[in-house]
Design a protein around this motif. Structure first.
Motif, short mmCIF file in Angstrom:
data_model
loop_
_atom_site.label_atom_id
_atom_site.label_comp_id
_atom_site.label_asym_id
_atom_site.label_seq_id
_atom_site.Cartn_x
_atom_site.Cartn_y
_atom_site.Cartn_z
N PRO A 165 0.81 -1.21 0.00
CA PRO A 165 0.00 0.00 0.00
C PRO A 165 0.86 1.27 0.00
N SER A 166 0.31 2.34 -0.56
CA SER A 166 1.03 3.61 -0.66
C SER A 166 1.60 4.07 0.67
N GLU A 167 0.86 3.82 1.77
CA GLU A 167 1.33 4.29 3.08
C GLU A 167 2.59 3.55 3.55
N GLU A 168 2.96 2.46 2.89
CA GLU A 168 4.18 1.72 3.25
C GLU A 168 5.36 2.08 2.35
N VAL A 206 11.14 2.83 0.53
CA VAL A 206 12.11 3.70 -0.15
C VAL A 206 13.32 3.94 0.75
N ASP A 207 13.08 4.19 2.04
CA ASP A 207 14.20 4.38 2.96
C ASP A 207 15.11 3.16 2.98
N ALA A 208 14.53 1.97 2.99
CA ALA A 208 15.32 0.73 2.98
C ALA A 208 16.10 0.62 1.66
N ALA A 209 15.48 1.01 0.56
CA ALA A 209 16.16 0.97 -0.74
C ALA A 209 17.32 1.96 -0.78
N LEU A 210 17.14 3.13 -0.18
CA LEU A 210 18.17 4.16 -0.21
C LEU A 210 19.37 3.79 0.66
N GLU A 211 19.17 2.87 1.59
CA GLU A 211 20.29 2.40 2.41
C GLU A 211 21.23 1.49 1.61
N VAL A 248 20.71 -0.25 -5.59
CA VAL A 248 19.37 -0.01 -6.17
C VAL A 248 19.40 1.22 -7.07
N GLU A 249 19.07 1.00 -8.34
CA GLU A 249 19.05 2.09 -9.32
C GLU A 249 17.64 2.68 -9.50
N VAL A 250 16.63 1.81 -9.34
CA VAL A 250 15.26 2.19 -9.68
C VAL A 250 14.29 1.74 -8.58
N ILE A 251 13.35 2.59 -8.27
CA ILE A 251 12.23 2.20 -7.40
C ILE A 251 10.96 2.35 -8.24
N TRP A 252 10.22 1.26 -8.34
CA TRP A 252 9.03 1.20 -9.19
C TRP A 252 7.84 0.80 -8.32
N THR A 253 6.84 1.67 -8.27
CA THR A 253 5.62 1.30 -7.54
C THR A 253 4.55 0.91 -8.55
N GLN A 254 3.89 -0.18 -8.26
CA GLN A 254 2.90 -0.73 -9.18
C GLN A 254 1.65 0.17 -9.26
N GLN A 255 0.80 -0.16 -10.19
CA GLN A 255 -0.41 0.61 -10.45
C GLN A 255 -1.21 0.85 -9.17
N ALA A 296 8.23 10.39 -0.88
CA ALA A 296 9.25 9.33 -0.90
C ALA A 296 9.94 9.29 -2.26
N ALA A 297 9.16 9.48 -3.32
CA ALA A 297 9.74 9.50 -4.67
C ALA A 297 10.74 10.65 -4.81
N ALA A 298 10.41 11.81 -4.27
CA ALA A 298 11.31 12.96 -4.34
C ALA A 298 12.61 12.68 -3.58
N ARG A 299 12.51 12.01 -2.42
CA ARG A 299 13.73 11.65 -1.66
C ARG A 299 14.61 10.72 -2.49
N ALA A 300 13.99 9.75 -3.15
CA ALA A 300 14.75 8.80 -3.96
C ALA A 300 15.41 9.51 -5.15
N GLU A 301 14.66 10.39 -5.80
CA GLU A 301 15.21 11.12 -6.95
C GLU A 301 16.35 12.04 -6.52
N ASP A 302 16.19 12.68 -5.35
CA ASP A 302 17.25 13.55 -4.82
C ASP A 302 18.52 12.75 -4.54
N ASP A 303 18.36 11.44 -4.31
CA ASP A 303 19.50 10.56 -4.04
C ASP A 303 20.04 9.94 -5.33
N GLY A 304 19.51 10.38 -6.46
CA GLY A 304 20.03 9.91 -7.75
C GLY A 304 19.38 8.66 -8.29
N ARG A 305 18.29 8.22 -7.68
CA ARG A 305 17.61 7.01 -8.16
C ARG A 305 16.51 7.40 -9.14
#
Length: 136
Positions: free
Chosen positions: A79-82, A87-92, A96-103, A110-119
């Motif tokens: 779920p979106s709330e998770e 994302v925090d676990a992925a950024l650790e 991980v190059e890409v984070i993809w959330t399903q439909q 969280a997406a902005a944090r990941a993008e700011d980290d270069g993902r």
């Protein structure tokens, strides 16, 4: 980078190793059928689900931090709330190059944090649908 253009999505689909957070052992659920589709097309699918021990004959990890293999893409079936916690676990992880959330799943902060980290981030899209459209 938002992975929204056709070129960006095609680049994401070039990666080989996909950790599927929320991967399901129940056939008929999208969280089972989509990773199975990807596995059948040659991707290295790593199931992540604390409530399963084996999916697709593969060992299932409790969380992203437990995955021993290198991960290219984190595909999220939770779920979106998770998403923020995932994302925090992925950024650790450095791999991980890409984070993809399903439909139907998105978390813009969280997406902005990941993008700011270069993902690269792809939100609210089905990996199977995009693969069929672009790579099949």
């Amino acid at each position: 980078m938002q992975g929204d253009t056709t070129d960006e999505l095609e680049a994401v689909l070039e990666y080989e190793t996909i950790a599927v957070v929320g991967c399901s052992s129940t056939a008929g659920k999208a969280a089972h059928d989509v990773p199975r589709y990807l596995l059948e097309r040659g991707y290295d699918v790593i199931p992540v689900n604390p409530y399963a021990e084996e999916i697709f004959g593969r060992h299932v990890y409790d969380g992203l931090g437990d995955v021993e293999e290198s991960i290219d893409v984190v595909c999220v079936f939770r779920p979106s709330e998770e998403v923020s916690e995932i994302v925090d676990a992925a950024l650790e992880r450095d791999d991980v190059e890409v984070i993809w959330t399903q439909q139907g799943i998105r978390d813009d902060a969280a997406a902005a944090r990941a993008e700011d980290d270069g993902r690269t981030v792809v939100q609210d899209r089905c990996m199977k649908v995009e693969h069929r459209r672009l790579a099949a």
